[in-house]
Design a protein around this motif. Structure first.
Motif, PDB file in Angstrom:
ATOM      1  N   LEU A   1       9.479   4.385  -6.803  1.00 29.39           N
ATOM      2  CA  LEU A   1       8.036   4.312  -6.571  1.00 29.39           C
ATOM      3  C   LEU A   1       7.382   5.661  -6.842  1.00 29.39           C
ATOM      4  O   LEU A   1       6.321   5.732  -7.474  1.00 29.39           O
TER       5      LEU A   1
ATOM      6  N   ALA B   1      -1.492  -6.808  -0.280  1.00 29.18           N
ATOM      7  CA  ALA B   1      -0.432  -7.078  -1.254  1.00 29.18           C
ATOM      8  C   ALA B   1       0.754  -6.140  -1.057  1.00 29.18           C
ATOM      9  O   ALA B   1       1.916  -6.567  -1.142  1.00 29.18           O
ATOM     10  N   LEU B   2       0.491  -4.868  -0.780  1.00 28.22           N
ATOM     11  CA  LEU B   2       1.586  -3.929  -0.524  1.00 28.22           C
ATOM     12  C   LEU B   2       2.338  -4.282   0.751  1.00 28.22           C
ATOM     13  O   LEU B   2       3.575  -4.207   0.796  1.00 28.22           O
ATOM     14  N   ILE B   3       1.607  -4.679   1.780  1.00 30.93           N
ATOM     15  CA  ILE B   3       2.256  -5.102   3.025  1.00 30.93           C
ATOM     16  C   ILE B   3       3.125  -6.323   2.777  1.00 30.93           C
ATOM     17  O   ILE B   3       4.263  -6.407   3.243  1.00 30.93           O
ATOM     18  N   GLN B   4       2.614  -7.278   2.004  1.00 28.87           N
ATOM     19  CA  GLN B   4       3.380  -8.490   1.734  1.00 28.87           C
ATOM     20  C   GLN B   4       4.603  -8.188   0.870  1.00 28.87           C
ATOM     21  O   GLN B   4       5.671  -8.760   1.089  1.00 28.87           O
ATOM     22  N   ALA B   5       4.486  -7.282  -0.091  1.00 24.53           N
ATOM     23  CA  ALA B   5       5.635  -6.919  -0.916  1.00 24.53           C
ATOM     24  C   ALA B   5       6.728  -6.281  -0.066  1.00 24.53           C
ATOM     25  O   ALA B   5       7.914  -6.608  -0.200  1.00 24.53           O
ATOM     26  N   GLY B   6       6.336  -5.389   0.836  1.00 26.24           N
ATOM     27  CA  GLY B   6       7.319  -4.785   1.730  1.00 26.24           C
ATOM     28  C   GLY B   6       7.954  -5.797   2.658  1.00 26.24           C
ATOM     29  O   GLY B   6       9.167  -5.783   2.897  1.00 26.24           O
TER      30      GLY B   6
ATOM     31  N   GLY C   1      -5.472  -5.094  -2.100  1.00 28.73           N
ATOM     32  CA  GLY C   1      -4.345  -4.254  -2.520  1.00 28.73           C
ATOM     33  C   GLY C   1      -3.472  -3.849  -1.347  1.00 28.73           C
ATOM     34  O   GLY C   1      -2.234  -3.853  -1.445  1.00 28.73           O
ATOM     35  N   THR C   2      -4.095  -3.505  -0.234  1.00 28.26           N
ATOM     36  CA  THR C   2      -3.335  -3.145   0.958  1.00 28.26           C
ATOM     37  C   THR C   2      -2.532  -4.333   1.482  1.00 28.26           C
ATOM     38  O   THR C   2      -1.349  -4.197   1.826  1.00 28.26           O
TER      39      THR C   2
ATOM     40  N   SER D   1       3.743 -14.172   5.383  1.00 29.13           N
ATOM     41  CA  SER D   1       3.318 -14.083   3.982  1.00 29.13           C
ATOM     42  C   SER D   1       2.147 -15.019   3.699  1.00 29.13           C
ATOM     43  O   SER D   1       1.211 -14.658   2.981  1.00 29.13           O
TER      44      SER D   1
END
Length: 99
Positions: free
Chosen positions: A78, A47-52, A44-45, A18
Motif C-alpha cells: 500500500l 469502501a476502505l473500511i469494507q475492504a479491510g 471512499g472511507t 458489509s
C-alpha cells in the motif's frame, strides 16, 4: 488446515456488516444533500473500511503462521502504491513549471 464445525458466526457478522456499509454508502449517495466532494470522501472511507473488513473476516489475513508477515507485506505494498501514484501526480503537475 484447521477445520471447525459449527455455525460460522464471524462470517455472518462480516456479511451483515458489509451489507450495512454498502447500503449506507448508497443511502449517502442518493438521499443526502451533501456536496459532491463530501459524498465521495464518505463513500471512499466506507469502501476502505469494507475492504479491510473483508480482508480480515473472509480472507483470514491475520491467521496462520505468518499472519503478521502478511499484514506487513500488505502495508508495504500500500505504501509503494501511494508513493507511485502521488509521485506520478506530483511530477506530472509540477514538471511543467520548471521550464
Amino acid at each position: 488446515m484447521r477445520q471447525t464445525a459449527g455455525f460460522p458466526k464471524s462470517q455472518i457478522f462480516g456479511l451483515f456488516l458489509s451489507l450495512v456499509l454498502t447500503f449506507g454508502a448508497g443511502f449517502i449517495a442518493l438521499k443526502t444533500s451533501l456536496s459532491f466532494g463530501m459524498i465521495m470522501a464518505i463513500i471512499g472511507t466506507l469502501a476502505l473500511i469494507q475492504a479491510g473488513l473483508q480482508l480480515f473476516m473472509f480472507m483470514h489475513v491475520s491467521e496462520g503462521e505468518d499472519g503478521k508477515t502478511n499484514i506487513i507485506n500488505m502495508l508495504y505494498s500500500l505504501f509503494c502504491a501511494i508513493v507511485i501514484v502521488f509521485g506520478t501526480i506530483w511530477v506530472m503537475t509540477l514538471g511543467t513549471h520548471t521550464h
